[in-house]
Design a protein around this motif. Structure first.
Motif, PDB file in Angstrom:
ATOM      1  N   ARG A 268       0.837  -1.202   0.000  1.00 35.35           N
ATOM      2  CA  ARG A 268       0.000   0.000   0.000  1.00 35.35           C
ATOM      3  C   ARG A 268       0.871   1.251   0.000  1.00 35.35           C
ATOM      4  NH1 ARG A 268      -2.355   3.484  -1.313  1.00 35.35           N
ATOM      5  NH2 ARG A 268      -4.301   4.425  -0.583  1.00 35.35           N
ATOM      6  N   ARG A 269       2.000   1.199   0.689  1.00 36.47           N
ATOM      7  CA  ARG A 269       2.914   2.343   0.691  1.00 36.47           C
ATOM      8  C   ARG A 269       3.593   2.497  -0.670  1.00 36.47           C
ATOM      9  NH1 ARG A 269       3.693   0.892   6.515  1.00 36.47           N
ATOM     10  NH2 ARG A 269       5.112  -0.797   5.952  1.00 36.47           N
ATOM     11  N   ILE A 270       3.958   1.373  -1.293  1.00 39.23           N
ATOM     12  CA  ILE A 270       4.560   1.423  -2.629  1.00 39.23           C
ATOM     13  C   ILE A 270       3.573   2.022  -3.624  1.00 39.23           C
ATOM     14  CG2 ILE A 270       5.374  -0.009  -4.555  1.00 39.23           C
ATOM     15  CD1 ILE A 270       6.515  -1.919  -2.345  1.00 39.23           C
ATOM     16  N   ALA A 271       2.301   1.641  -3.517  1.00 34.75           N
ATOM     17  CA  ALA A 271       1.271   2.195  -4.393  1.00 34.75           C
ATOM     18  C   ALA A 271       1.174   3.704  -4.223  1.00 34.75           C
ATOM     19  CB  ALA A 271      -0.070   1.528  -4.114  1.00 34.75           C
ATOM     20  N   ALA A 272       1.205   4.169  -2.978  1.00 29.94           N
ATOM     21  CA  ALA A 272       1.115   5.605  -2.715  1.00 29.94           C
ATOM     22  C   ALA A 272       2.352   6.338  -3.231  1.00 29.94           C
ATOM     23  CB  ALA A 272       0.935   5.856  -1.224  1.00 29.94           C
ATOM     24  N   LEU A 273       3.520   5.731  -3.072  1.00 33.92           N
ATOM     25  CA  LEU A 273       4.745   6.326  -3.609  1.00 33.92           C
ATOM     26  C   LEU A 273       4.654   6.444  -5.122  1.00 33.92           C
ATOM     27  CD1 LEU A 273       7.681   7.304  -3.260  1.00 33.92           C
ATOM     28  CD2 LEU A 273       8.392   4.896  -3.379  1.00 33.92           C
ATOM     29  N   ALA A 274       4.181   5.388  -5.793  1.00 32.84           N
ATOM     30  CA  ALA A 274       4.029   5.417  -7.250  1.00 32.84           C
ATOM     31  C   ALA A 274       3.056   6.504  -7.681  1.00 32.84           C
ATOM     32  CB  ALA A 274       3.554   4.052  -7.744  1.00 32.84           C
ATOM     33  N   GLU A 275       2.033   6.729  -6.864  1.00 33.23           N
ATOM     34  CA  GLU A 275       1.036   7.753  -7.184  1.00 33.23           C
ATOM     35  C   GLU A 275       1.673   9.133  -7.287  1.00 33.23           C
ATOM     36  OE1 GLU A 275      -3.369   9.093  -5.482  1.00 33.23           O
ATOM     37  OE2 GLU A 275      -2.139   7.639  -4.376  1.00 33.23           O
ATOM     38  N   THR A 276       2.714   9.387  -6.482  1.00 38.15           N
ATOM     39  CA  THR A 276       3.371  10.692  -6.525  1.00 38.15           C
ATOM     40  C   THR A 276       4.147  10.898  -7.821  1.00 38.15           C
ATOM     41  OG1 THR A 276       5.442  10.000  -5.440  1.00 38.15           O
ATOM     42  CG2 THR A 276       3.593  10.637  -4.008  1.00 38.15           C
ATOM     43  N   TYR A 277       4.394   9.810  -8.556  1.00 41.45           N
ATOM     44  CA  TYR A 277       5.069   9.883  -9.856  1.00 41.45           C
ATOM     45  C   TYR A 277       4.077   9.784 -11.023  1.00 41.45           C
ATOM     46  CZ  TYR A 277       9.728   9.164  -7.765  1.00 41.45           C
ATOM     47  OH  TYR A 277      10.900   9.285  -7.058  1.00 41.45           O
ATOM     48  N   GLY A 278       2.790   9.663 -10.726  1.00 40.29           N
ATOM     49  CA  GLY A 278       1.820   9.446 -11.789  1.00 40.29           C
ATOM     50  C   GLY A 278       1.919   8.065 -12.392  1.00 40.29           C
ATOM     51  N   VAL A 279       2.384   7.095 -11.608  1.00 38.16           N
ATOM     52  CA  VAL A 279       2.615   5.726 -12.081  1.00 38.16           C
ATOM     53  C   VAL A 279       1.504   4.818 -11.573  1.00 38.16           C
ATOM     54  CG1 VAL A 279       4.171   3.742 -11.857  1.00 38.16           C
ATOM     55  CG2 VAL A 279       5.094   6.027 -12.315  1.00 38.16           C
ATOM     56  N   ALA A 280       1.056   3.906 -12.438  1.00 39.41           N
ATOM     57  CA  ALA A 280      -0.048   3.005 -12.109  1.00 39.41           C
ATOM     58  C   ALA A 280       0.446   1.800 -11.317  1.00 39.41           C
ATOM     59  CB  ALA A 280      -0.741   2.538 -13.386  1.00 39.41           C
ATOM     60  N   LEU A 281      -0.509   1.133 -10.668  1.00 41.88           N
ATOM     61  CA  LEU A 281      -0.244  -0.065  -9.867  1.00 41.88           C
ATOM     62  C   LEU A 281      -0.885  -1.278 -10.536  1.00 41.88           C
ATOM     63  CD1 LEU A 281       0.534  -1.477  -7.077  1.00 41.88           C
ATOM     64  CD2 LEU A 281      -1.812  -0.902  -6.375  1.00 41.88           C
ATOM     65  N   ALA A 282      -0.108  -2.354 -10.671  1.00 36.56           N
ATOM     66  CA  ALA A 282      -0.629  -3.623 -11.196  1.00 36.56           C
ATOM     67  C   ALA A 282       0.077  -4.756 -10.460  1.00 36.56           C
ATOM     68  CB  ALA A 282      -0.399  -3.749 -12.701  1.00 36.56           C
ATOM     69  N   PRO A 283      -0.394  -5.133  -9.268  1.00 39.87           N
ATOM     70  CA  PRO A 283       0.332  -6.111  -8.459  1.00 39.87           C
ATOM     71  C   PRO A 283       0.599  -7.427  -9.177  1.00 39.87           C
ATOM     72  CG  PRO A 283      -1.356  -5.038  -7.143  1.00 39.87           C
ATOM     73  CD  PRO A 283      -1.588  -4.613  -8.563  1.00 39.87           C
ATOM     74  N   HIS A 284       1.812  -7.905  -8.993  1.00 38.65           N
ATOM     75  CA  HIS A 284       2.235  -9.198  -9.535  1.00 38.65           C
ATOM     76  C   HIS A 284       1.620 -10.303  -8.695  1.00 38.65           C
ATOM     77  CE1 HIS A 284       5.359 -12.488  -9.918  1.00 38.65           C
ATOM     78  NE2 HIS A 284       5.196 -12.181 -11.176  1.00 38.65           N
ATOM     79  N   CYS A 285       1.029 -11.327  -9.336  1.00 39.27           N
ATOM     80  CA  CYS A 285       0.399 -12.389  -8.544  1.00 39.27           C
ATOM     81  C   CYS A 285       0.235 -13.669  -9.356  1.00 39.27           C
ATOM     82  CB  CYS A 285      -0.956 -11.946  -8.017  1.00 39.27           C
ATOM     83  SG  CYS A 285      -1.678 -13.120  -6.845  1.00 39.27           S
ATOM     84  N   PRO A 286       1.318 -14.473  -9.500  1.00 39.44           N
ATOM     85  CA  PRO A 286       1.196 -15.774 -10.164  1.00 39.44           C
ATOM     86  C   PRO A 286       1.011 -16.891  -9.142  1.00 39.44           C
ATOM     87  CG  PRO A 286       3.498 -15.272  -9.894  1.00 39.44           C
ATOM     88  CD  PRO A 286       2.730 -14.158  -9.203  1.00 39.44           C
ATOM     89  N   LEU A 287       0.395 -16.571  -7.987  1.00 39.63           N
ATOM     90  CA  LEU A 287       0.351 -17.490  -6.858  1.00 39.63           C
ATOM     91  C   LEU A 287      -1.069 -17.960  -6.570  1.00 39.63           C
ATOM     92  CD1 LEU A 287       2.966 -15.578  -4.709  1.00 39.63           C
ATOM     93  CD2 LEU A 287       3.295 -17.788  -5.826  1.00 39.63           C
ATOM     94  N   GLY A 288      -1.356 -18.239  -5.302  1.00 41.08           N
ATOM     95  CA  GLY A 288      -2.609 -18.862  -4.921  1.00 41.08           C
ATOM     96  C   GLY A 288      -3.698 -17.880  -4.535  1.00 41.08           C
ATOM     97  N   PRO A 289      -4.807 -18.388  -4.001  1.00 40.22           N
ATOM     98  CA  PRO A 289      -5.990 -17.562  -3.739  1.00 40.22           C
ATOM     99  C   PRO A 289      -5.823 -16.565  -2.614  1.00 40.22           C
ATOM    100  CG  PRO A 289      -6.295 -19.788  -2.875  1.00 40.22           C
ATOM    101  CD  PRO A 289      -5.029 -19.814  -3.678  1.00 40.22           C
ATOM    102  N   ILE A 290      -4.977 -16.864  -1.630  1.00 39.51           N
ATOM    103  CA  ILE A 290      -4.788 -15.931  -0.522  1.00 39.51           C
ATOM    104  C   ILE A 290      -4.034 -14.702  -1.005  1.00 39.51           C
ATOM    105  CG2 ILE A 290      -3.885 -15.640   1.812  1.00 39.51           C
ATOM    106  CD1 ILE A 290      -4.021 -18.733   2.077  1.00 39.51           C
ATOM    107  N   ALA A 291      -2.984 -14.926  -1.778  1.00 39.20           N
ATOM    108  CA  ALA A 291      -2.224 -13.809  -2.341  1.00 39.20           C
ATOM    109  C   ALA A 291      -3.109 -12.952  -3.242  1.00 39.20           C
ATOM    110  CB  ALA A 291      -1.024 -14.334  -3.123  1.00 39.20           C
ATOM    111  N   LEU A 292      -3.957 -13.603  -4.044  1.00 39.85           N
ATOM    112  CA  LEU A 292      -4.843 -12.850  -4.935  1.00 39.85           C
ATOM    113  C   LEU A 292      -5.821 -11.994  -4.132  1.00 39.85           C
ATOM    114  CD1 LEU A 292      -5.946 -12.131  -7.694  1.00 39.85           C
ATOM    115  CD2 LEU A 292      -7.302 -14.239  -7.642  1.00 39.85           C
ATOM    116  N   ALA A 293      -6.377 -12.554  -3.079  1.00 41.35           N
ATOM    117  CA  ALA A 293      -7.299 -11.784  -2.246  1.00 41.35           C
ATOM    118  C   ALA A 293      -6.599 -10.577  -1.626  1.00 41.35           C
ATOM    119  CB  ALA A 293      -7.883 -12.682  -1.153  1.00 41.35           C
ATOM    120  N   ALA A 294      -5.360 -10.760  -1.172  1.00 38.06           N
ATOM    121  CA  ALA A 294      -4.601  -9.648  -0.595  1.00 38.06           C
ATOM    122  C   ALA A 294      -4.375  -8.562  -1.639  1.00 38.06           C
ATOM    123  CB  ALA A 294      -3.274 -10.153  -0.035  1.00 38.06           C
ATOM    124  N   CYS A 295      -4.023  -8.967  -2.865  1.00 37.87           N
ATOM    125  CA  CYS A 295      -3.821  -8.002  -3.950  1.00 37.87           C
ATOM    126  C   CYS A 295      -5.086  -7.189  -4.200  1.00 37.87           C
ATOM    127  CB  CYS A 295      -3.425  -8.723  -5.234  1.00 37.87           C
ATOM    128  SG  CYS A 295      -1.763  -9.404  -5.258  1.00 37.87           S
TER     129      CYS A 295
END
Length: 381
Positions: A268-295
């Motif tokens: 969430r902090r990385i997303a906010a930092l990226a926002e200050t650069y006008g950069v989009a967020l697209a979390p990496h997630c080639p894993l299981g259902p718990i990781a996907l839910a967190a994303c």
């Protein structure tokens, strides 16, 4: 509410699940793993448990700081991934205890649904075209594909053309209203990345992912400056400090992995930092259902979230898939390319604990493939 127990489960095909128990009976789930190093991360979780058992589960930030800064040696993928899974589980516990989804605790939802993309496998144009058609039929409006397999520092005209032909085949299936992202997987040199990006420009990829390995982050600025294709990276960066060089280079998309980069708290902090650069967020997630839910919880609370990866049907998932081990997989149901906002407390999913324990009885020892070039030298996988 005190933490009483941490328990890890090696779940095929290559996942590591974490169950965190409290003295009030509230249980949280996380997914701490480095693909190919699951046993090592499980050992790191066990070591961190010494500082967690008996601690107040609601003090997520204090526990995060203790886990990341309490030791003299810090950072790296193993420790950051262990912290990530624990952090996911603690947010899951807090949300369940308060009866709200995690994104409500992050400031509330800024969107009602999250756009998803799926993977396309295959090495030949006909294969990737067929894979893209299957994804479209399944309801996706975006797909991602590898640029190619083993790639040398400088490549032949025929190999460069093969990369373009594969992407062109997918673009033809998708048309102008759907998107294709192209993953370089860190397999190419900076020079070849510049060539390939320029060749791909007419096909308008949504983004090119990880054009070079993280060790060459200082080359990203030259790559970004050489092409109109948006550049994405971040699956092998583990903290907001790691992302600073990438953000300064002119990238368009950050891709922190919520099972690697310190969990919900840090991403969430990385997303906010990226926002200050006008950069989009697209979390990496080639894993299981718990990781996907967190994303998805972070996506729902982040104004700059662009799109979310899902590993459903990815080529790694042999014998088990993303929707397995859930009591209600319909929470990830795709509608017009989107997953609707998760509304259940915590991470928004119900893990089938018995299914997890049954799968863990088999376990796994998944390892990354080791590739070599025609001359016998090691190739990036």
């Amino acid at each position: 509410m005190k933490i009483t127990r941490l328990e890890t489960f090696l779940v095929p095909p290559r996942w590591l699940f974490l169950r965190v128990e409290t003295d009030e009976g509230v249980v949280g789930w996380g997914e701490p793993v480095v693909e190919g190093r699951a046993h090592t991360v499980a050992a790191a979780v066990d070591e961190l448990a010494d500082d967690l058992v008996g601690a107040e589960a609601s003090r997520i930030e204090d526990l995060w700081q203790t886990m990341t800064r309490g030791g003299f040696y810090r950072g790296g993928p193993i420790l950051s991934s262990a912290v990530a899974g624990i952090d996911q589980a603690l947010w899951d516990i807090k949300g369940k205890a308060l009866g709200v989804p995690v994104h409500d605790l992050l400031g509330g939802p800024v969107r009602d649904r999250v756009r998803m993309y799926g993977w396309v496998g295959g090495d030949e144009p006909a294969e990737v075209a067929a894979g893209a058609a299957e994804r479209v039929a399944a309801g996706y409006t975006a797909v991602k594909m590898n640029a190619g397999g083993r790639l040398r520092s400088l490549e032949s005209v025929s190999e460069i053309r093969a990369v373009v032909d594969r992407v062109a085949a997918v673009r033809e299936v998708l048309g102008p209203d759907r998107d294709v992202a192209v993953d370089f997987h860190g397999r190419v040199s900076p020079a070849l990345a510049r060539v390939l990006c320029q060749e791909l420009e007419p096909l308008r990829p949504l983004f090119v992912e990880e054009p070079v390995v993280p060790e060459l982050l200082t080359e990203l600025s030259r790559i970004c400056a050489s092409t109109t294709v948006p550049i994405a990276t971040g699956e092998r960066l583990y903290s907001r400090w790691d992302f600073r060089t990438a953000l300064d280079s002119g990238i368009a998309v950050v891709q922190p992995d919520l099972s690697h980069a310190g969990g919900i708290s840090e991403c969430r902090r990385i997303a906010a930092l990226a926002e200050t650069y006008g950069v989009a967020l697209a979390p990496h997630c080639p894993l299981g259902p718990i990781a996907l839910a967190a994303c998805l919880q972070v996506d729902l609370a982040s104004p700059n979230a662009l799109i979310q990866e899902t590993s459903l049907g990815i080529h790694y998932n042999v014998g088990a898939d993303t929707l397995d081990h859930l009591l209600d997989p319909s929470v990830f149901e795709l509608r017009d390319g989107f997953v609707e906002r998760l509304t259940a407390p915590g991470l928004g999913i119900e893990v089938d604990e018995q299914a997890v324990r049954t799968a863990a009885a088999t376990g796994h020892r998944w390892r990354s493939p080791v590739w070599r070039h025609a001359d016998g030298s090691l190739a990036e996988w």
